[in-house]
Design a protein around this motif. Structure first.
Motif, mmCIF file in Angstrom:
data_model
loop_
_atom_site.group_PDB
_atom_site.id
_atom_site.type_symbol
_atom_site.label_atom_id
_atom_site.label_comp_id
_atom_site.label_asym_id
_atom_site.label_seq_id
_atom_site.Cartn_x
_atom_site.Cartn_y
_atom_site.Cartn_z
ATOM 1 N N MET A 1 1.238 -1.346 0.276
ATOM 2 C CA MET A 1 -0.150 -0.032 0.027
ATOM 3 C C MET A 1 0.996 1.480 -0.048
ATOM 4 N N ARG A 2 0.285 2.204 -1.130
ATOM 5 C CA ARG A 2 0.914 3.659 -0.925
ATOM 6 C C ARG A 2 0.277 4.674 -0.397
ATOM 7 N N VAL A 3 0.507 4.781 0.375
ATOM 8 C CA VAL A 3 -0.112 6.175 0.872
ATOM 9 C C VAL A 3 0.621 7.896 1.128
ATOM 10 N N LEU A 4 -0.178 8.759 0.762
ATOM 11 C CA LEU A 4 0.541 9.868 0.199
ATOM 12 C C LEU A 4 -0.326 10.849 1.087
ATOM 13 N N GLY A 5 0.397 10.997 2.668
ATOM 14 C CA GLY A 5 -0.023 12.261 2.958
ATOM 15 C C GLY A 5 0.366 13.283 3.423
ATOM 16 N N VAL A 6 -1.245 14.158 3.922
ATOM 17 C CA VAL A 6 -1.006 15.742 3.565
ATOM 18 C C VAL A 6 -1.287 16.614 4.228
ATOM 19 N N ASP A 7 -0.378 17.252 5.714
ATOM 20 C CA ASP A 7 -0.413 17.562 6.429
ATOM 21 C C ASP A 7 -0.754 19.335 5.560
ATOM 22 N N PRO A 8 -2.224 19.978 5.714
ATOM 23 C CA PRO A 8 -2.435 21.171 4.880
ATOM 24 C C PRO A 8 -2.174 22.077 5.461
ATOM 25 N N GLY A 9 -1.699 23.125 4.320
ATOM 26 C CA GLY A 9 -1.433 24.479 5.160
ATOM 27 C C GLY A 9 -1.491 25.265 3.950
ATOM 28 N N LEU A 10 -1.585 26.759 3.244
ATOM 29 C CA LEU A 10 -1.315 27.655 2.905
ATOM 30 C C LEU A 10 0.631 27.469 2.204
ATOM 31 N N THR A 11 1.020 27.969 3.526
ATOM 32 C CA THR A 11 2.754 28.445 3.642
ATOM 33 C C THR A 11 3.197 27.595 3.681
ATOM 34 N N ARG A 12 3.212 26.474 4.135
ATOM 35 C CA ARG A 12 3.718 24.892 4.148
ATOM 36 C C ARG A 12 2.702 24.030 4.163
ATOM 37 N N CYS A 13 2.710 22.963 3.187
ATOM 38 C CA CYS A 13 2.023 22.047 3.047
ATOM 39 C C CYS A 13 2.681 20.482 2.711
ATOM 40 N N GLY A 14 2.202 20.381 4.235
ATOM 41 C CA GLY A 14 3.333 18.737 4.377
ATOM 42 C C GLY A 14 3.739 17.956 3.178
ATOM 43 N N HIS A 74 -8.698 28.326 17.872
ATOM 44 C CA HIS A 74 -8.556 29.897 18.459
ATOM 45 C C HIS A 74 -8.449 30.840 17.148
ATOM 46 N N ASN A 75 -7.443 30.723 16.398
ATOM 47 C CA ASN A 75 -6.785 31.301 15.617
ATOM 48 C C ASN A 75 -7.814 31.155 13.991
ATOM 49 N N VAL A 76 -8.410 32.154 13.575
ATOM 50 C CA VAL A 76 -9.168 31.650 12.941
ATOM 51 C C VAL A 76 -8.681 31.864 11.779
ATOM 52 N N ARG A 77 -8.427 32.666 11.251
ATOM 53 C CA ARG A 77 -7.499 32.378 10.266
ATOM 54 C C ARG A 77 -6.907 31.781 9.656
ATOM 55 N N THR A 78 -5.745 30.802 10.136
ATOM 56 C CA THR A 78 -5.194 29.730 10.391
ATOM 57 C C THR A 78 -5.603 28.794 10.019
ATOM 58 N N VAL A 79 -7.281 28.455 10.469
ATOM 59 C CA VAL A 79 -8.217 27.440 10.409
ATOM 60 C C VAL A 79 -8.363 27.480 8.930
ATOM 61 N N MET A 80 -8.784 29.206 8.571
ATOM 62 C CA MET A 80 -9.342 29.197 7.208
ATOM 63 C C MET A 80 -7.944 28.883 6.365
ATOM 64 N N GLY A 81 -6.943 29.094 6.298
ATOM 65 C CA GLY A 81 -6.329 28.417 5.574
ATOM 66 C C GLY A 81 -5.889 27.410 5.267
ATOM 67 N N THR A 82 -5.984 26.692 6.035
ATOM 68 C CA THR A 82 -6.019 24.917 6.816
ATOM 69 C C THR A 82 -7.135 24.878 5.901
ATOM 70 N N ALA A 83 -8.015 24.926 6.244
ATOM 71 C CA ALA A 83 -9.175 23.786 5.222
ATOM 72 C C ALA A 83 -9.754 24.763 4.273
ATOM 73 N N GLN A 84 -9.227 25.356 3.535
ATOM 74 C CA GLN A 84 -8.612 26.010 1.965
ATOM 75 C C GLN A 84 -7.314 24.824 1.207
ATOM 76 N N ALA A 85 -6.168 25.070 2.168
ATOM 77 C CA ALA A 85 -5.520 24.194 1.344
ATOM 78 C C ALA A 85 -5.895 22.879 1.664
ATOM 79 N N SER A 86 -6.327 21.702 2.559
ATOM 80 C CA SER A 86 -6.848 20.475 2.680
ATOM 81 C C SER A 86 -8.470 20.762 1.818
ATOM 82 N N ALA A 87 -9.027 21.315 1.347
ATOM 83 C CA ALA A 87 -9.711 21.392 0.081
ATOM 84 C C ALA A 87 -9.191 20.889 -1.380
#
Length: 217
Positions: A1-14, A74-87
């Motif tokens: 099994m080969r899996v690509l893990g994605v740690d979402p983020g706008l500045t750095r997406c792991g 607590h940081n709504v701005r960070t949540v929004m960026g993470t959610a957008q990269a996740s999408a």
């Protein structure tokens, strides 16, 4: 099994690719980050994330994609960026027909370290040990992406068994439900109430209101 893990983020997406099966040693295939400039327009940053993820999908051809589930902070701005990269990650994988799994940070930490409250240093140390690396991947976003892939490989068998059990239960109960619905549809409807019985001395409901007169002599 080969899996690509994605740690979402706008500045750095792991991003990290791990190969193997549960119960056996795992192998890191690739690790890195997709970066976007913080001062760029949001639309251009999302396009850059998409292009970066597409390159990883083209190069490594994963069978599954594991993305960190966005949770409230607590940081709504960070949540929004993470959610957008996740999408964007969900879009890239789904467009190719690759199954996507979402794992919470606590699930990943518990799977890799045994504690859902482990810090990033502990996660990085365990990733290094499990993948037999010389040093923890840098930055931490890359290590988190590998942890996501490891988590999915280890959790996939249990999730598959649950899905198979649910499917088996549904296949067994569906015929019973269909039989019950069919029986209900064949059941007689409400009966028509019987005609009232006339009381003694009252005219019969079937008697003619104007009986014929007898012949006169």
């Amino acid at each position: 099994m080969r899996v690509l893990g994605v740690d979402p983020g706008l500045t750095r997406c792991g991003v990290g690719v791990v190969e193997g099966v549960a119960g056996r040693p795992l192998t890191m295939v690739g690790v890195g980050v997709v970066r976007t400039p913080a001062d760029a327009d949001l639309g251009h940053r999302l396009v850059a994330v998409e292009q970066g993820l597409e390159q990883w999908l083209d190069e490594y051809r994963p069978e599954f994609v594991a993305v960190e589930r966005v949770f409230s902070q607590h940081n709504v701005r960070t949540v929004m960026g993470t959610a957008q990269a996740s999408a964007v990650a969900l879009l890239c994988a789904s467009r190719r027909g690759i199954p996507v799994a979402l794992h919470t940070p606590s699930e990943v930490k518990a799977a890799v370290t045994g504690s859902g409250r482990a810090d990033k240093a502990q996660v990085g140390a365990m990733v290094t040990r499990l993948l037999r690396l010389d040093a923890p991947p840098k930055p931490a976003d890359a290590a988190d992406a590998l942890a996501l892939a490891i988590c999915h490989i280890w959790r996939a068998p249990a999730q598959n068994r649950l899905q198979q059990a649910a499917a088996l239960h549904a296949s067994r109960t569906a015929p019973r439900a269909a039989t019950a619905r069919a029986a209900a549809s064949r059941a007689p409807g409400r009966r028509t109430p019987a005609a009232p019985v006339p009381s003694p001395g009252s005219p019969s409901p079937h008697a003619s209101p104007n009986p014929p007169k007898g012949r006169t002599s």
